[in-house]
Design a protein around this motif. Structure first.
Motif, PDB file in Angstrom:
ATOM      1  N   ARG A 685       0.845  -1.189   0.000  1.00  0.00           N
ATOM      2  CA  ARG A 685       0.000   0.000   0.000  1.00  0.00           C
ATOM      3  C   ARG A 685       0.882   1.240   0.000  1.00  0.00           C
ATOM      4  O   ARG A 685       1.850   1.325   0.756  1.00  0.00           O
ATOM      5  N   PHE A 686       0.530   2.189  -0.861  1.00  0.00           N
ATOM      6  CA  PHE A 686       1.219   3.472  -0.906  1.00  0.00           C
ATOM      7  C   PHE A 686       0.216   4.569  -0.575  1.00  0.00           C
ATOM      8  O   PHE A 686      -0.889   4.601  -1.118  1.00  0.00           O
ATOM      9  N   ASN A 687       0.612   5.467   0.324  1.00  0.00           N
ATOM     10  CA  ASN A 687      -0.249   6.587   0.704  1.00  0.00           C
ATOM     11  C   ASN A 687       0.549   7.881   0.594  1.00  0.00           C
ATOM     12  O   ASN A 687       1.700   7.955   1.033  1.00  0.00           O
ATOM     13  N   MET A 688      -0.075   8.879  -0.040  1.00  0.00           N
ATOM     14  CA  MET A 688       0.537  10.200  -0.148  1.00  0.00           C
ATOM     15  C   MET A 688      -0.518  11.242   0.200  1.00  0.00           C
ATOM     16  O   MET A 688      -1.658  11.170  -0.271  1.00  0.00           O
ATOM     17  N   GLY A 689      -0.148  12.200   1.048  1.00  0.00           N
ATOM     18  CA  GLY A 689      -1.083  13.251   1.418  1.00  0.00           C
ATOM     19  C   GLY A 689      -0.413  14.604   1.484  1.00  0.00           C
ATOM     20  O   GLY A 689       0.758  14.725   1.870  1.00  0.00           O
ATOM     21  N   SER A 690      -1.145  15.636   1.109  1.00  0.00           N
ATOM     22  CA  SER A 690      -0.612  16.991   1.178  1.00  0.00           C
ATOM     23  C   SER A 690      -0.535  17.441   2.629  1.00  0.00           C
ATOM     24  O   SER A 690      -1.105  16.818   3.527  1.00  0.00           O
ATOM     25  N   PRO A 691       0.171  18.522   2.923  1.00  0.00           N
ATOM     26  CA  PRO A 691       0.455  18.905   4.316  1.00  0.00           C
ATOM     27  C   PRO A 691      -0.792  19.279   5.117  1.00  0.00           C
ATOM     28  O   PRO A 691      -1.718  19.891   4.591  1.00  0.00           O
ATOM     29  N   PHE A 692      -0.773  18.910   6.399  1.00  0.00           N
ATOM     30  CA  PHE A 692      -1.791  19.342   7.344  1.00  0.00           C
ATOM     31  C   PHE A 692      -1.492  20.768   7.802  1.00  0.00           C
ATOM     32  O   PHE A 692      -0.326  21.166   7.937  1.00  0.00           O
ATOM     33  N   GLY A 732      -2.436  28.700  10.266  1.00  0.00           N
ATOM     34  CA  GLY A 732      -1.880  29.425   9.122  1.00  0.00           C
ATOM     35  C   GLY A 732      -0.644  28.779   8.527  1.00  0.00           C
ATOM     36  O   GLY A 732      -0.202  29.159   7.445  1.00  0.00           O
ATOM     37  N   GLY A 733      -0.052  27.808   9.221  1.00  0.00           N
ATOM     38  CA  GLY A 733       1.117  27.109   8.690  1.00  0.00           C
ATOM     39  C   GLY A 733       0.749  25.732   8.179  1.00  0.00           C
ATOM     40  O   GLY A 733      -0.348  25.226   8.413  1.00  0.00           O
ATOM     41  N   ARG A 734       1.673  25.126   7.473  1.00  0.00           N
ATOM     42  CA  ARG A 734       1.462  23.775   6.938  1.00  0.00           C
ATOM     43  C   ARG A 734       2.705  22.931   7.225  1.00  0.00           C
ATOM     44  O   ARG A 734       3.840  23.403   7.094  1.00  0.00           O
ATOM     45  N   LEU A 735       2.482  21.675   7.620  1.00  0.00           N
ATOM     46  CA  LEU A 735       3.577  20.735   7.771  1.00  0.00           C
ATOM     47  C   LEU A 735       4.028  20.272   6.390  1.00  0.00           C
ATOM     48  O   LEU A 735       3.549  20.780   5.371  1.00  0.00           O
ATOM     49  N   SER A 736       4.915  19.303   6.333  1.00  0.00           N
ATOM     50  CA  SER A 736       5.402  18.812   5.039  1.00  0.00           C
ATOM     51  C   SER A 736       4.486  17.723   4.487  1.00  0.00           C
ATOM     52  O   SER A 736       3.611  17.207   5.184  1.00  0.00           O
ATOM     53  N   TYR A 737       4.714  17.372   3.212  1.00  0.00           N
ATOM     54  CA  TYR A 737       3.959  16.288   2.574  1.00  0.00           C
ATOM     55  C   TYR A 737       4.204  14.972   3.308  1.00  0.00           C
ATOM     56  O   TYR A 737       5.291  14.727   3.840  1.00  0.00           O
ATOM     57  N   TYR A 738       3.181  14.144   3.318  1.00  0.00           N
ATOM     58  CA  TYR A 738       3.261  12.814   3.932  1.00  0.00           C
ATOM     59  C   TYR A 738       3.229  11.772   2.816  1.00  0.00           C
ATOM     60  O   TYR A 738       2.404  11.844   1.919  1.00  0.00           O
ATOM     61  N   TYR A 774       4.693  15.817  14.949  1.00  0.00           N
ATOM     62  CA  TYR A 774       4.450  17.164  15.466  1.00  0.00           C
ATOM     63  C   TYR A 774       5.794  17.810  15.795  1.00  0.00           C
ATOM     64  O   TYR A 774       6.849  17.167  15.732  1.00  0.00           O
ATOM     65  N   ILE A 775       5.750  19.089  16.115  1.00  0.00           N
ATOM     66  CA  ILE A 775       6.938  19.838  16.519  1.00  0.00           C
ATOM     67  C   ILE A 775       6.715  20.352  17.931  1.00  0.00           C
ATOM     68  O   ILE A 775       5.719  21.026  18.209  1.00  0.00           O
ATOM     69  N   GLU A 776       7.628  20.017  18.840  1.00  0.00           N
ATOM     70  CA  GLU A 776       7.544  20.513  20.214  1.00  0.00           C
ATOM     71  C   GLU A 776       7.599  22.043  20.197  1.00  0.00           C
ATOM     72  O   GLU A 776       8.544  22.633  19.683  1.00  0.00           O
ATOM     73  N   ARG A 777       6.584  22.675  20.765  1.00  0.00           N
ATOM     74  CA  ARG A 777       6.511  24.133  20.690  1.00  0.00           C
ATOM     75  C   ARG A 777       7.627  24.810  21.491  1.00  0.00           C
ATOM     76  O   ARG A 777       8.157  25.846  21.091  1.00  0.00           O
ATOM     77  N   LEU A 778       8.001  24.237  22.637  1.00  0.00           N
ATOM     78  CA  LEU A 778       8.932  24.927  23.522  1.00  0.00           C
ATOM     79  C   LEU A 778      10.370  24.882  23.031  1.00  0.00           C
ATOM     80  O   LEU A 778      11.131  25.838  23.213  1.00  0.00           O
ATOM     81  N   ASP A 779      10.779  23.758  22.414  1.00  0.00           N
ATOM     82  CA  ASP A 779      12.186  23.677  21.975  1.00  0.00           C
ATOM     83  C   ASP A 779      12.330  23.396  20.481  1.00  0.00           C
ATOM     84  O   ASP A 779      13.433  23.145  19.998  1.00  0.00           O
ATOM     85  N   ASN A 780      11.232  23.425  19.746  1.00  0.00           N
ATOM     86  CA  ASN A 780      11.234  23.277  18.286  1.00  0.00           C
ATOM     87  C   ASN A 780      11.774  21.918  17.820  1.00  0.00           C
ATOM     88  O   ASN A 780      12.274  21.780  16.704  1.00  0.00           O
TER      89      ASN A 780
END
Length: 798
Positions: A685-692, A732-738, A774-780
């Motif tokens: 199975r292959f899955n591709m999704g645009s950024p959240f 307002g931001g987007r993560l990377s492609y999955y 996810y990205i840790e907000r306090l230390d990036n």
């Protein structure tokens, strides 16, 4: 309660009138019964039962029930054919105004199933609407490459058109623009509030205990209510009627066991009997991941902190005529932690538990072709979270639900269905927003509903399916009339147009926050009775979630290929949510926003002999509207002595994409059966999704409680927590492609007629893509989804 009693009186009158309608159709002869697997006694669903040499025929339902009405007097050959079984034929004589009950037992052929049978769906496709609907069986679930070699409906749902999955860890399923709270999950007709575990690859359902899953992604008809987006309806097996059977499974992720068999065997074929089914799943991933997978990456140094235990039990009493009574109970428990990947410190701990039990029944009266179904159950769900930098949160929902419905079957695959439902629930919420202000609510509600739907098939050319549902919410003293409609036009047997839509409402609200990049906390609260304003500042008439659906479709069959194109639209025109602008204790807890979701899904399915291919390409756009604080700014309010007594701010309307607004989603699945005895299966199975989208962090501050002791608060010596300054733009931001490729190979070793061992090697994320969790907000710090994750599963079926 006056409104509820009025609804009940109206319901009784409606049921009596509809019963008369059914009696009008009870002319000529009737042939009815059930179709069973001869070896297990399990009902065989969605198979055709016909009278040879005529145009008269029907299809069995999810109970294996069939009824052929208005049969002229005479002698006929009753027949049914299904891939993998011997053809059944018997002579039957029907007299005027007579009713004949005939159970059919199909003998499995001594050969392996070559493919998933597309031909079994042909009748269904030209006789039912099917707009926004997908039917899933355990066989299809097992063809998907399964993480840990453990097939699960949670993993298969991810490849269904319109379904968005937010991650391997803490992931949730969002169906065509709706949140998890807006999707109703049913287990044998009973609501399950959180069916997916914190390790988002697994559900509470045991795959081999499932008979059938209906996924209604949009435009569902009047038999379903109190949800505004989608329905996932799971039906379980009754248990083997002839022998003790089951399975034992072991992998590095979990251990599973299922046992089923007769309690009291039938004295003759098709006679009265009783059966049981028990399933148990336990995950020990929190203990095995650190020792087994520590070499796969930094995130495994502390292990994967997830564990769960699921227990389900069911007992069935079957009567001679096919009527049955089921008793069931369940206990599902889930524990998870959020761990800082750099320090291995625990940021938060989560735990939820669901318990419940009840009964349901199916009755087929001897003097009628009507099928009567009913249910009653009690359940309770609790969730709590403890966080290092935030106030603890908790939520619970408990209550009862019951209902009874009647189905009349008419010639030409037409039918009439109506019913009444009553439920009573209590919710408790202890919650704090990002400013630390608490919301504590206790709510109770009794919900009464009546529904009717009628499907008329005009010469297998046009299918017309109107429906109507009326709901009464006692705590709000509100009635909601909800018309529904489904249409289908068969241009040819292989080219079909379809459409469905309607109005929907619900009084269950979500407690999730768009600011939580990772949110394991799935709490619930019933609609409040306090005044709620919308984004225009106007008070809403009823504090309910409200929505409108429209879905269309084009189906095309080309030899062994099924093509399905479905554009869809959902307008969540009243979306009650926890207030983002509550900055003082006395401020309202809720506001009413809105949202529009729209998209288009194209799917293609190919099945022939040893090959099965399934592909889905989806596009969607989801935009919500809500009230926010202008610039995220609040200003202190001071009294005459210059002491702070509160805060104030300016509100404004903002439109934004919710966290699950994945615009493009692609799923490709391939399965191939090898070997002379078809005992090898390879799948990928292959899955591709645009950024959240996500809300970005702009800075930090010391969070002081200036209202701790009222006007006498001395905040100067306080040592406050680290507060986060969020971007003024929600998501307002987007993560990377999955994107990810999964692979598995399964080998079956036959031990005897009923016993075999299956071993499955699975590779999740074959090319080790670093998909952001996810990205840790306090230390990036970046935290990733599962890396290359190999697993070996061993299963003994007996």
């Amino acid at each position: 309660m006056k409104g509820l009693s009025t609804l009940l009186r109206s319901s009784v009158l409606t049921l009596l009138l509809l019963s008369l309608v059914g009696a009008v159709y009870a002319q000529n002869g009737i042939i009815k019964g059930f179709v069973y697997d001869k070896e297990t006694g399990e009902p065989i669903i969605f198979t055709n039962v016909i009278l040879e040499g005529t145009q008269i025929g029907v299809q069995t339902d999810v109970n294996g029930y069939y009824t052929i009405t208005q049969v002229p007097a005479g002698t006929y050959t009753l027949s049914t054919t299904l891939l993998g079984y011997d053809t059944f034929k018997t002579s039957i004589t029907i007299k005027q105004n007579s009713i004949i009950s005939k159970k059919i037992f199909l003998q499995p052929r001594d050969q392996k199933l070559e493919s998933v049978e597309i031909t079994a769906r042909k009748t269904e496709k030209v006789t039912q609407i099917g707009a926004g609907t997908i039917t899933v069986t355990p066989r299809e679930m097992k063809m998907l490459p399964s993480t840990g070699g453990e097939p699960d409906i949670a993993q298969y749902l991810q490849v269904i058109p319109g379904v968005i999955f937010t991650g391997d860890q803490g992931g949730q399923l969002y169906i065509r623009g709706g949140s998890p709270t807006q999707t109703g999950i049913l287990l044998d007709g009973i609501t399950i509030y959180n069916p997916f575990h914190s390790i988002g690859l697994y559900s509470i359902f045991e795959t081999d205990a499932i008979r059938n899953v209906d996924v209604q992604t949009a435009g569902f008809n009047a038999q379903y209510g109190n949800r505004t987006s989608a329905i996932v309806d799971v039906t379980t097996k009754d248990g083997n009627k002839n022998r003790l059977a089951g399975k034992v499974s072991l992998s590095p992720i979990m251990a599973r066991a299922m046992l089923e068999g007769p309690i009291v065997k039938a004295k003759k074929e098709g006679g009265a009997n009783s059966t049981f089914l028990v399933s148990l799943k336990h995950s020990y991933l929190d203990k095995t991941s650190q020792s087994l997978y520590s070499g796969l990456g930094e995130q495994f140094d502390a292990g994967l902190p997830y564990s769960f235990t699921d227990i389900y039990a069911k007992a069935t009493i079957n009567a001679d005529n096919g009527s049955k009574l089921n008793f069931f109970g369940f206990n599902f428990d889930d524990k998870a932690k959020s761990i800082n990947p750099k320090t291995n410190a625990v940021n938060a701990s989560f735990n939820w538990q669901a318990t419940g039990g009840g009964a349901n029944f199916v009755i087929t009266p001897a003097s009628s072709s009507t099928l009567i179904r009913g249910r009653f159950a009690y359940s309770k769900y609790n969730i709590s979270t403890s966080e290092s930098t935030f106030r603890d949160r908790s939520s619970s929902i408990d209550g009862f639900e019951g209902g009874i419905d009647f189905t009349y079957f008419f010639p030409g695959y037409s039918q009439l269905k109506y019913g009444i439902e009553v439920s009573g629930f209590h919710t408790s919420l202890d919650y704090a927003n990002t400013l630390g202000l608490t919301t504590q609510l206790e709510r109770r509600n009794t919900l009464g509903s009546i529904f009717v739907m009628y499907r008329k098939n005009f010469a297998q050319k046009l299918i017309f399916e109107p429906g109507f549902r009326l709901q009464y919410y006692s705590s709000l003293d509100a009635f909601t009339p909800e018309p529904r409609l489904g249409l289908k036009y068969n241009i040819t047997p292989t080219v079909r147009l379809k459409a469905a839509g309607g109005l929907y409402s619900q009084n269950i609200l979500s407690t999730k926050s768009d600011r939580d990049i990772v949110n394991f906390f799935t709490g619930f609260v019933l609609s409040p009775d306090q005044a709620i304003n919308n984004t225009d500042g106007k008070r809403v008439n009823t504090n309910l979630q409200r929505a409108f659906h429209a879905v269309g479709g084009l189906e095309v069959d080309i030899q062994n290929v099924e093509l399905n194109l479905e554009p869809w639209y959902k307008n969540f025109y009243q979306n009650i949510e926890l207030s983002r602008v509550k900055i003082n204790v006395q401020d309202p807890d809720f506001t009413s926003g809105s949202g529009v979701a729209k998209g288009v899904d194209l799917s293609a399915r190919y099945s022939k002999k040893r090959v099965y291919l399934w592909g889905v390409v989806s596009y969607q756009q989801i935009i919500y509207k809500t009230l926010v604080l202008q610039g995220n700014q609040v200003t202190n309010v001071y009294n005459g002595q210059g002491q702070p007594v509160g805060v104030t701010g300016i509100t404004e309307t903002q439109t934004y994409p919710p966290p699950f607004d994945r615009r493009i989603n692609i799923n490709l699945l391939a399965s191939y059966t090898l070997g002379k005895d078809k005992d090898w299966e390879v799948s990928s199975r292959f899955n591709m999704g645009s950024p959240f989208p996500f809300t970005q962090t702009q800075g930090f501050y010391e969070d002081l409680n200036i209202q701790q002791n009222g006007i006498s608060t001395n905040y100067l010596p306080q040592n406050g927590n680290i507060g986060i300054i969020y971007s003024t733009d929600i998501n307002g931001g987007r993560l990377s492609y999955y994107h990810r490729l999964d692979f598995s190979v399964r080998k079956r070793f036959e031990l005897s007629k009923y016993s075999n061992i299956e071993t499955t090697l699975s590779l999740t994320n074959v090319y080790n893509r670093q998909n952001i969790f996810y990205i840790e907000r306090l230390d990036n710090t970046r935290v990733f989804q599962l890396p290359l994750f190999p697993s070996l599963n061993l299963t003994w079926n007996f």
